[in-house]
Motif scaffolding. Structure first.
Motif, mmCIF file in Angstrom:
data_model
loop_
_atom_site.group_PDB
_atom_site.id
_atom_site.type_symbol
_atom_site.label_atom_id
_atom_site.label_comp_id
_atom_site.label_asym_id
_atom_site.label_seq_id
_atom_site.Cartn_x
_atom_site.Cartn_y
_atom_site.Cartn_z
ATOM 1 N N ILE A 191 0.856 -1.196 0.000
ATOM 2 C CA ILE A 191 0.000 0.000 0.000
ATOM 3 C C ILE A 191 0.889 1.241 0.000
ATOM 4 N N SER A 192 0.326 2.329 -0.479
ATOM 5 C CA SER A 192 1.097 3.574 -0.512
ATOM 6 C C SER A 192 1.244 4.116 0.907
ATOM 7 N N LYS A 193 2.193 5.014 1.072
ATOM 8 C CA LYS A 193 2.485 5.541 2.403
ATOM 9 C C LYS A 193 1.266 6.249 2.997
ATOM 10 N N ASP A 194 0.500 6.936 2.113
ATOM 11 C CA ASP A 194 -0.675 7.668 2.618
ATOM 12 C C ASP A 194 -1.905 6.761 2.753
ATOM 13 N N GLU A 195 -1.708 5.491 2.552
ATOM 14 C CA GLU A 195 -2.758 4.480 2.716
ATOM 15 C C GLU A 195 -3.960 4.683 1.803
ATOM 16 N N SER A 196 -3.725 5.359 0.668
ATOM 17 C CA SER A 196 -4.848 5.582 -0.244
ATOM 18 C C SER A 196 -4.857 4.572 -1.393
ATOM 19 N N LYS A 197 -3.700 3.962 -1.683
ATOM 20 C CA LYS A 197 -3.630 3.079 -2.852
ATOM 21 C C LYS A 197 -3.179 1.675 -2.426
ATOM 22 N N LEU A 198 -3.739 0.710 -3.124
ATOM 23 C CA LEU A 198 -3.336 -0.683 -2.912
ATOM 24 C C LEU A 198 -2.810 -1.218 -4.241
#
Lengths: 302, 645
Positions: free
Chosen positions: B241-248
């Motif tokens: 996942i991205s660092k900002d937790e928006s993308k998987l």
């Protein structure tokens, strides 16, 4: 009269033990006391006579059992050969009769020449020998009984192996009041036998497990380990394999038709000729029929 | 899902390990000086290399010991493996380690926790505790000393999931993990978990009726809601996942034929973007930067892992490191936190591999160890890849290994792999191939239809092609190899394989007796109808359905199954056959080989029979390998003309 002569031939061919047992000779060992020599000579003679007596009784019983067999003489010989090799009659006679006599002849000293003790050893030795003869008799009796079936009975080839220890293993009818049977115990060993069972469906069930202070069961009744028995037929039922893995155990039925057919061919050729071999495990498995057809073809040269 | 974050680092090692998984530590039988089959198969001296967050220390398995240290300090052994194998080593912060160990005797798993103290040149190790649970380390919680997040596998009513616990490693008593409060209350459906920056469980992945399903936890509440469900017929492998937790980022073939890199918006999981799809190959992995951005992908090209970076700069950096190892490919198998220190393995078909610790910036690499140093003086053989177009329009990839001796002509052994579905051969060091090549045989491997790595359609094309399309692919690749490589002797060819490969060898000699002089099968299938008969398969509807899809239906298609079974076609076998089978093979029962052997013996056909007592579906130790090859090589020597060898 004719039959009697043929039987004698069979037994001579089969178990030449009788011919070994010539009149016992017993030369005194110079260092033995007269008393001891007398004791050992008497005991040796008696031991050998008893051994022969048991063997003759065995022969006579076997003769009667085999009268019930529908097999031809060649097949009867095979049954006897099988029993003889299974319980190793020759080596048993040597081990429990001749060897003991040899001990009496050669190894006893004045110090070890205790009549009561030697008599007790003789009894023990003959007891073991008799047990082996009885087991052989049982095997032949059991084998001959398989030749006749009631109308609702079939022959089941029961085969199992346990990796690790399994106590008694149950085989139960699924839906009817048929025969139940149990086999074992098995400990890294196999079981292979033909048994009479009432026609119907059966399943492998519980296995007795002995703990240090308790008795429990591993129950495989829900594992759907089933087979069918058809009347008047030799039913292949697969191989039950039990495996202990630490605290756990598993059981499965494997289809090992080629392995079992080979064993039947070796151990029960007469039954294989007499009864149709059918697959009671996987009805539509084509192998057994294919094999038997091809065997016939190759035998007839087609 | 944090579990997945490590996948990039370990994929290659798993790939390499699959080639020598049969090895063991039975070195005793190889006491001779000359190179023997045991040298090709015995366990590598080094495995499971991990570097600590600062990049200063390395831990790895060396022989039967786990060692820690670096080249300056020397490596300090801190744990001895007795009939055990290491599943994974994880650094917990700078100086502590958790080792997941599998005990081969009790078949149990344990997690061993060690504290390391590095004092000058001394390393002092202390075993702190053991956790006897089947599960995995979810997060080492580096900010909280001696605490970890641990997931324990559970099965209830045939459904598998994990429970997550926060464990204090200083307080935990080996068997009492379950007395700690579980963190995933109201979610007993998930196997893998994702954490936010505060190390709270936020997302999870489970498999509901085999469908990948993602759940999201409501903030400051205990409730979890399903936000995504994929199809059971496609792959869906969350990677990061991205660092900002928006993308998987997911490797999936939901939208494409090949396994591609998809990006999902974690808020709604709708309309994923295809970030990368290769036109020929499934992706094997993704590359994540220290900033937790996806910067590239990894796939197999010509049987070798290839790194494709999205930016030239990052690609160049990898290439510069690669340039230090000519004629070998390098793969990152571990890295420190900022990836400035990487553990790499340099490998090729004729090099079993050497592991290095590299400082990426100054391209400075120091050798840690070679995997099989005893083969360093042995001239191993090179492998080249072949591509052949099939009538159906597929590209079939093959690998040809020619012996390193300079002969004008070589006898050839065609070696189809097992499976047949979802398995592949690679261009890396393979003990079987190299041992046969060392014995002066050329080897041809074929990734026939049904093999993994070439997309969904290619894999599905192998269904019900036993003895048919699959063997067409093998024959076509063989014909191509013979045309393109005149040093292969077309009159001296045998075929050998294990499992499906054994079946393929037997069917190939039935189909084409003029092409193949002999066939050898280890653990081979010989009767397609028999595959359905074991009670554990018969009583499992899902497995039976899958098997019917791959093989055919034994009820409605029995005649066809018999037509493509060596047992029922035994009369067509004209050339010598070698049959070896383990008596404890649970996957392909020894009955398969028994049936064929029985038919062939009855017809007085030439069959060499090697039942291997206690052997399973693969070799468990070098003694089994030695027994097998001590019988197989003379068989090939007898039937393949030695004049051309």
């Amino acid at each position: 009269m004719f039959l009697m002569i043929r039987w004698k031939i069979i037994f001579i061919l089969l178990i030449p033990i009788y011919s070994w047992s010539s009149t016992p000779y017993f030369l005194p060992k110079p260092e033995l006391s007269k008393k001891c020599h007398k004791v050992t000579k008497k005991l040796a003679t008696k031991h050998e006579e008893n051994g022969l007596l048991y063997f003759n009784q065995y022969q006579s019983k076997i003769k009667n059992i085999l009268k019930k067999s529908t097999a031809d003489q060649g097949s009867k010989q095979q049954i006897l050969n099988k029993a003889s090799s299974k319980y190793s009659l020759e080596s048993s006679f040597k081990k429990f009769v001749f060897d003991f006599v040899d001990v009496l002849k050669n190894d006893i000293t004045n110090e070890t020449c205790d009549r009561k003790n030697l008599e007790s050893l003789s009894e023990k030795s003959l007891k073991f020998y008799k047990e082996i003869l009885d087991r052989s008799k049982y095997y032949i009796e059991y084998r001959v009984e398989l030749e006749s079936l009631d109308a609702d009975e079939g022959l089941a080839i029961i085969s199992a192996y346990s990796y690790g220890y399994a106590g008694r293993i149950e085989i139960n009818p699924v839906k009817f009041m048929g025969d139940s049977m149990s086999i074992g115990p098995l400990n890294n060993s196999q079981y292979f036998r033909i048994a009479k069972l009432k026609a119907g469906e059966y399943q492998w069930g519980r296995i007795k497990v002995y703990g240090p202070m308790s008795l429990s069961y591993r129950d495989f009744s829900d594992a759907n380990l089933k087979f069918k028995i058809q009347p008047g037929k030799l039913n292949y039922t697969g191989v039950f394999i039990h495996e202990v893995m630490g605290m756990y155990a598993k059981a499965e039925i494997f289809d090992k038709a080629a392995v079992i057919t080979t064993m039947i061919e070796q151990d029960y050729p007469l039954l294989l000729n007499k009864y149709e071999l059918v697959n009671g495990l996987i009805e539509n498995d084509p192998f057994i029929n294919f094999y038997l057809t091809q065997k016939k073809k190759l035998k007839s040269g087609n | 899902m944090n579990k997945y974050l490590n996948v990039t680092k370990i994929t290659f090692f798993l790939l390499i390990l699959s080639h020598f998984a049969i090895a063991s530590d039975e070195d005793k039988i190889n006491t001779e000086q000359e190179t023997t089959v045991v040298d090709f198969f015995k366990a590598s001296v080094i495995a499971d290399v991990v570097v600590n967050p600062s990049g200063k220390y390395i831990a790895y398995v060396k022989g039967n010991k786990i060692v820690v240290g670096n080249n300056k300090l020397k490596f300090h052994p801190f744990y001895t493996l007795k009939a055990m194998s290491v599943q994974e080593i994880t650094w917990i912060g700078e100086s502590n380690l958790i080792v997941e160990v599998f005990d081969r005797i009790t078949k149990s798993i344990s997690f061993e926790y060690f504290k390391m103290e590095f004092e000058g040149e001394n390393i002092i190790s202390t075993h702190m505790t053991s956790i006897y649970q089947r599960g995995y380390l979810l997060d080492p919680l580096i900010e909280e000393p001696n605490k970890i997040l641990f997931a324990i596998y559970k099965t209830k009513k045939e459904k598998s999931y994990t429970n997550v616990f926060k464990l204090d490693l200083q307080e935990i008593i080996a068997h009492q993990v379950q007395s700690v409060k579980k963190l995933n209350r109201s979610n007993s459906k998930s196997m893998y978990w994702m954490l936010d920056s505060q190390k709270n469980l936020t997302y999870s992945l489970g498999y509901i009726e085999e469908k990948p399903t993602i759940y999201k936890k409501a903030k400051k509440k205990r409730t979890w809601s399903q936000i995504f469900q994929g199809s059971k017929d496609n792959s869906f492998i969350p990677k990061a996942i991205s660092k900002d937790e928006s993308k998987l980022w997911v490797l999936s073939n939901e939208l494409t034929d090949k396994l591609a890199l998809l990006e999902y918006n974690l808020n709604n999981m709708l309309n994923p973007k295809i970030l990368f799809e290769h036109d020929k190959f499934d992706l094997k992995d993704i590359i994540i930067s220290p900033e937790q951005e996806v910067i590239g992908v990894i796939f197999l090209e010509k049987g070798l892992l290839k790194y494709k970076y999205f930016s030239k700069k990052q690609g160049d950096s990898h290439q510069l490191l690669q340039n230090k190892f000519p004629n070998q490919t390098i793969h990152t198998i571990g890295a420190n936190k900022d990836q400035s220190v990487q553990v790499i393995i340099a490998v090729s078909a004729n090099n079993p591999g050497s592991v290095y610790k590299c400082h990426v910036k100054n391209l400075d690499c120091e050798l840690i160890d070679s995997l099989k140093p005893w083969l360093s003086d042995v001239k191993l053989s090179e492998t080249t890849s072949l591509q052949v177009e099939s009538e159906e329009g597929f590209t079939i990839e093959g690998f040809l290994t020619l012996p390193s001796s300079n002969k004008k002509s070589y006898p050839l052994i065609v070696m189809p792999h097992g499976g047949p579905i979802g398995v592949s051969d690679y261009g890396y060091f393979d003990s079987h191939v190299q041992w046969l090549a060392y014995n002066n045989y050329a080897i041809l491997q074929v990734n026939y239809r049904g093999s993994s790595g070439y997309g969904k359609k290619f894999e599905a094309a192998g269904f019900k092609q036993w003895g048919r399309g699959i063997e067409n692919d093998i024959d076509n690749t063989l014909n191509y190899a013979l045309k393109s490589h005149p040093q292969l002797d077309p009159k001296n060819i045998c075929i050998f394989g294990s499992s499906y490969g054994g079946y393929s060898a037997l069917m190939s000699i039935i189909r084409n007796p003029k092409m193949y002089k002999c066939a050898a099968s280890f653990a081979g299938v010989s009767d397609l109808t028999l595959m359905f008969n074991k009670s554990s398969i018969k009583n499992n509807d899902e497995l039976t359905t899958l098997l019917k899809k791959i093989v055919g239906d034994p009820d409605s298609e029995q005649a066809e199954l018999m037509e493509y079974s060596p047992v029922y076609q035994f009369q067509k076998i004209k050339n010598p056959i070698f049959l070896a089978h383990g008596t404890k093979d649970n996957r392909v029962d020894v009955e398969h080989s028994w049936r064929l052997k029985k038919m062939l013996s009855m017809a007085n056909k030439d069959v060499k029979w090697l039942p291997m007592d206690g052997t399973k579906h693969g070799f468990q130790n070098t003694l089994e390998v030695k027994t097998f090859y001590d019988n197989l090589i003379p068989f090939f020597d007898k039937h393949l003309k030695t004049t051309s060898k």
